[in-house]
Motif scaffolding. Structure first.
Motif, PDB file in Angstrom:
ATOM      1  N   PHE A 164       0.749  -1.182  -0.056  1.00 44.06           N
ATOM      2  CA  PHE A 164      -0.124   0.060  -0.112  1.00 44.06           C
ATOM      3  C   PHE A 164       0.823   1.295   0.083  1.00 44.06           C
ATOM      4  N   ILE A 165       0.632   2.053  -0.971  1.00 42.64           N
ATOM      5  CA  ILE A 165       1.462   3.223  -0.899  1.00 42.64           C
ATOM      6  C   ILE A 165       0.646   4.419  -1.394  1.00 42.64           C
ATOM      7  N   SER A 166       0.867   5.416  -0.309  1.00 49.17           N
ATOM      8  CA  SER A 166      -0.149   6.948  -0.337  1.00 49.17           C
ATOM      9  C   SER A 166       0.489   7.872  -0.146  1.00 49.17           C
ATOM     10  N   SER A 167       0.070   9.000  -0.767  1.00 55.71           N
ATOM     11  CA  SER A 167       0.712  10.410  -0.693  1.00 55.71           C
ATOM     12  C   SER A 167      -0.503  11.301  -0.169  1.00 55.71           C
TER      13      SER A 167
ATOM     14  N   VAL B 137      -2.084  14.801   2.064  1.00 59.45           N
ATOM     15  CA  VAL B 137      -1.975  16.209   2.555  1.00 59.45           C
ATOM     16  C   VAL B 137      -2.063  16.028   4.066  1.00 59.45           C
ATOM     17  N   CYS B 138      -1.415  16.303   4.922  1.00 60.76           N
ATOM     18  CA  CYS B 138      -1.713  16.452   6.201  1.00 60.76           C
ATOM     19  C   CYS B 138      -1.560  17.758   6.771  1.00 60.76           C
ATOM     20  N   LEU B 139      -2.617  18.400   6.699  1.00 65.46           N
ATOM     21  CA  LEU B 139      -2.722  19.939   7.207  1.00 65.46           C
ATOM     22  C   LEU B 139      -2.245  20.135   8.576  1.00 65.46           C
ATOM     23  N   GLY B 140      -2.393  19.118   9.269  1.00 64.42           N
ATOM     24  CA  GLY B 140      -2.169  19.486  10.758  1.00 64.42           C
ATOM     25  C   GLY B 140      -0.780  19.616  11.075  1.00 64.42           C
ATOM     26  N   GLU B 141       0.077  19.381  10.049  1.00 62.89           N
ATOM     27  CA  GLU B 141       1.633  19.687  10.263  1.00 62.89           C
ATOM     28  C   GLU B 141       1.818  21.389   9.935  1.00 62.89           C
ATOM     29  N   SER B 142       0.849  21.994   9.647  1.00 67.01           N
ATOM     30  CA  SER B 142       1.286  23.602   9.301  1.00 67.01           C
ATOM     31  C   SER B 142       0.461  24.392  10.318  1.00 67.01           C
TER      32      SER B 142
ATOM     33  N   PHE C 208      -5.416  16.546   9.769  1.00 66.70           N
ATOM     34  CA  PHE C 208      -4.802  15.738  10.549  1.00 66.70           C
ATOM     35  C   PHE C 208      -3.197  15.700  10.749  1.00 66.70           C
ATOM     36  N   SER C 209      -2.499  15.103  11.266  1.00 63.36           N
ATOM     37  CA  SER C 209      -1.097  15.204  11.353  1.00 63.36           C
ATOM     38  C   SER C 209      -0.495  13.937  10.617  1.00 63.36           C
ATOM     39  N   VAL C 210       0.808  13.834  10.345  1.00 64.18           N
ATOM     40  CA  VAL C 210       1.428  12.910   9.820  1.00 64.18           C
ATOM     41  C   VAL C 210       1.452  11.765  10.784  1.00 64.18           C
ATOM     42  N   GLU C 211       1.413  12.025  12.191  1.00 68.50           N
ATOM     43  CA  GLU C 211       1.674  11.046  13.287  1.00 68.50           C
ATOM     44  C   GLU C 211       0.142  10.164  13.306  1.00 68.50           C
ATOM     45  N   GLU C 212      -0.873  11.006  13.001  1.00 75.13           N
ATOM     46  CA  GLU C 212      -2.145  10.344  13.169  1.00 75.13           C
ATOM     47  C   GLU C 212      -2.325   9.575  12.226  1.00 75.13           C
TER      48      GLU C 212
ATOM     49  N   SER D  44       6.702   2.670   6.453  1.00 73.50           N
ATOM     50  CA  SER D  44       7.858   3.722   6.267  1.00 73.50           C
ATOM     51  C   SER D  44       7.186   4.720   5.663  1.00 73.50           C
ATOM     52  N   ALA D  45       8.112   6.031   5.821  1.00 71.53           N
ATOM     53  CA  ALA D  45       7.779   7.193   5.138  1.00 71.53           C
ATOM     54  C   ALA D  45       9.193   7.814   4.316  1.00 71.53           C
ATOM     55  N   PRO D  46       9.271   7.345   3.226  1.00 72.29           N
ATOM     56  CA  PRO D  46      10.401   7.552   2.419  1.00 72.29           C
ATOM     57  C   PRO D  46      10.521   9.067   2.259  1.00 72.29           C
ATOM     58  N   ASP D  47      11.919   9.747   2.312  1.00 72.58           N
ATOM     59  CA  ASP D  47      12.006  11.068   2.213  1.00 72.58           C
ATOM     60  C   ASP D  47      12.073  11.132   0.689  1.00 72.58           C
ATOM     61  N   VAL D  48      10.927  12.106   0.218  1.00 74.65           N
ATOM     62  CA  VAL D  48      11.050  12.191  -1.324  1.00 74.65           C
ATOM     63  C   VAL D  48      11.254  13.714  -1.699  1.00 74.65           C
ATOM     64  N   GLY D  49      11.441  14.421  -0.574  1.00 71.32           N
ATOM     65  CA  GLY D  49      11.786  15.809  -1.018  1.00 71.32           C
ATOM     66  C   GLY D  49      10.289  16.737  -1.047  1.00 71.32           C
ATOM     67  N   ALA D  50       9.220  16.184  -0.343  1.00 68.41           N
ATOM     68  CA  ALA D  50       8.132  16.598  -0.430  1.00 68.41           C
ATOM     69  C   ALA D  50       7.786  17.721   0.758  1.00 68.41           C
ATOM     70  N   LYS D  51       6.765  18.610   0.557  1.00 65.18           N
ATOM     71  CA  LYS D  51       6.644  19.575   1.523  1.00 65.18           C
ATOM     72  C   LYS D  51       6.275  18.904   2.868  1.00 65.18           C
ATOM     73  N   LYS D  52       6.369  19.545   4.230  1.00 68.57           N
ATOM     74  CA  LYS D  52       6.346  18.811   5.230  1.00 68.57           C
ATOM     75  C   LYS D  52       4.646  18.569   5.540  1.00 68.57           C
ATOM     76  N   THR D  53       3.834  19.152   4.710  1.00 66.48           N
ATOM     77  CA  THR D  53       2.259  18.975   4.841  1.00 66.48           C
ATOM     78  C   THR D  53       2.011  17.747   3.848  1.00 66.48           C
ATOM     79  N   VAL D  54       3.063  17.041   3.230  1.00 68.66           N
ATOM     80  CA  VAL D  54       2.586  15.952   2.454  1.00 68.66           C
ATOM     81  C   VAL D  54       3.447  14.667   2.926  1.00 68.66           C
TER      82      VAL D  54
END
Length: 209
Positions: free
Chosen positions: A139-142, A144-149, A172-176, A190-200
């Motif tokens: 399962f792979i998802s991308s 938007v986590c606006l709770g990080e802003s 909601f947040s990434v943690e949630e 896992s949450a691979p670092d793909v260089g996306a914004k912190k809200t993604v």
């Protein structure tokens, strides 16, 4: 037809022509996703929009199913598949809850790009995704986590919803999100670092065998 159906239907043609906001991050997401694929795989793309992701992954799998509740999005996706001569993508106009013909354990992989923040019941959606995967499936998802802003998105989105300029968006947040994915039964999260914004949040996980 609901106002949300109309929102996405009206957006379809313009959405198909929009350039990808962060192309470098998107290409890294594709690399991670493609690394999970095998030529015999059957995959599902949830919230497929105009089918860009499903069509990108199609050459790497046996078959891809692309699901979206917007009839106009599906119409554009089918047109793009025809223009690109892609024959192994099947488009479905439906929500995941109402989808017909899918069986438990049917898919080797399921993708959910830019959709989990738009569903009303995230836990239920994740449980359905888990059920449709084969043991060992990915399962792979991308998302938007606006709770990080620090931006007060809740009142902003409320006004935009009132003006019919935005769909329902869950905050909601990434943690949630990671917690919910784990509670649905997934492992190897896992949450691979793909260089996306912190809200993604870009997340990969596996259904245990």
């Amino acid at each position: 037809m609901s106002t949300d159906d109309l929102f996405w239907d009206k957006l379809a043609e313009r959405y198909a022509k929009q350039p990808i906001a962060d192309l470098a991050a998107y290409e890294r997401k594709l690399d991670v996703t493609k690394s999970r694929l095998s030529p015999t795989d059957v995959i599902l793309d949830i919230g497929c929009g105009t089918g860009s992701l499903a069509l990108e992954l199609a050459p790497h799998v046996a078959a891809a199913h692309a699901l979206d509740f917007s009839g106009e999005m599906i119409k554009v996706g089918k047109r793009k598949a025809n223009e690109q001569n892609v024959t192994n993508v099947t488009f479905h106009q439906s929500t995941l809850e109402a989808a017909e013909g899918f069986q438990p354990g049917q898919f080797d992989g399921i993708c959910a790009y830019n959709i989990l923040h738009l569903v009303g019941d995230r836990a239920d959606t994740l449980q359905r995704i888990f059920a449709y995967l084969k043991p060992g499936g990915f399962f792979i998802s991308s998302t938007v986590c606006l709770g990080e802003s620090f931006v007060p998105y809740k009142p902003v989105l409320a006004v935009m919803r009132w003006l019919k300029k935005a769909p329902p968006v869950q905050i909601f947040s990434v943690e949630e999100l990671l917690r919910d994915i784990g509670e649905a039964g997934f492992a190897d999260i896992s949450a691979p670092d793909v260089g996306a914004k912190k809200t993604v949040a870009f997340v990969a996980a596996t259904k245990p065998r």
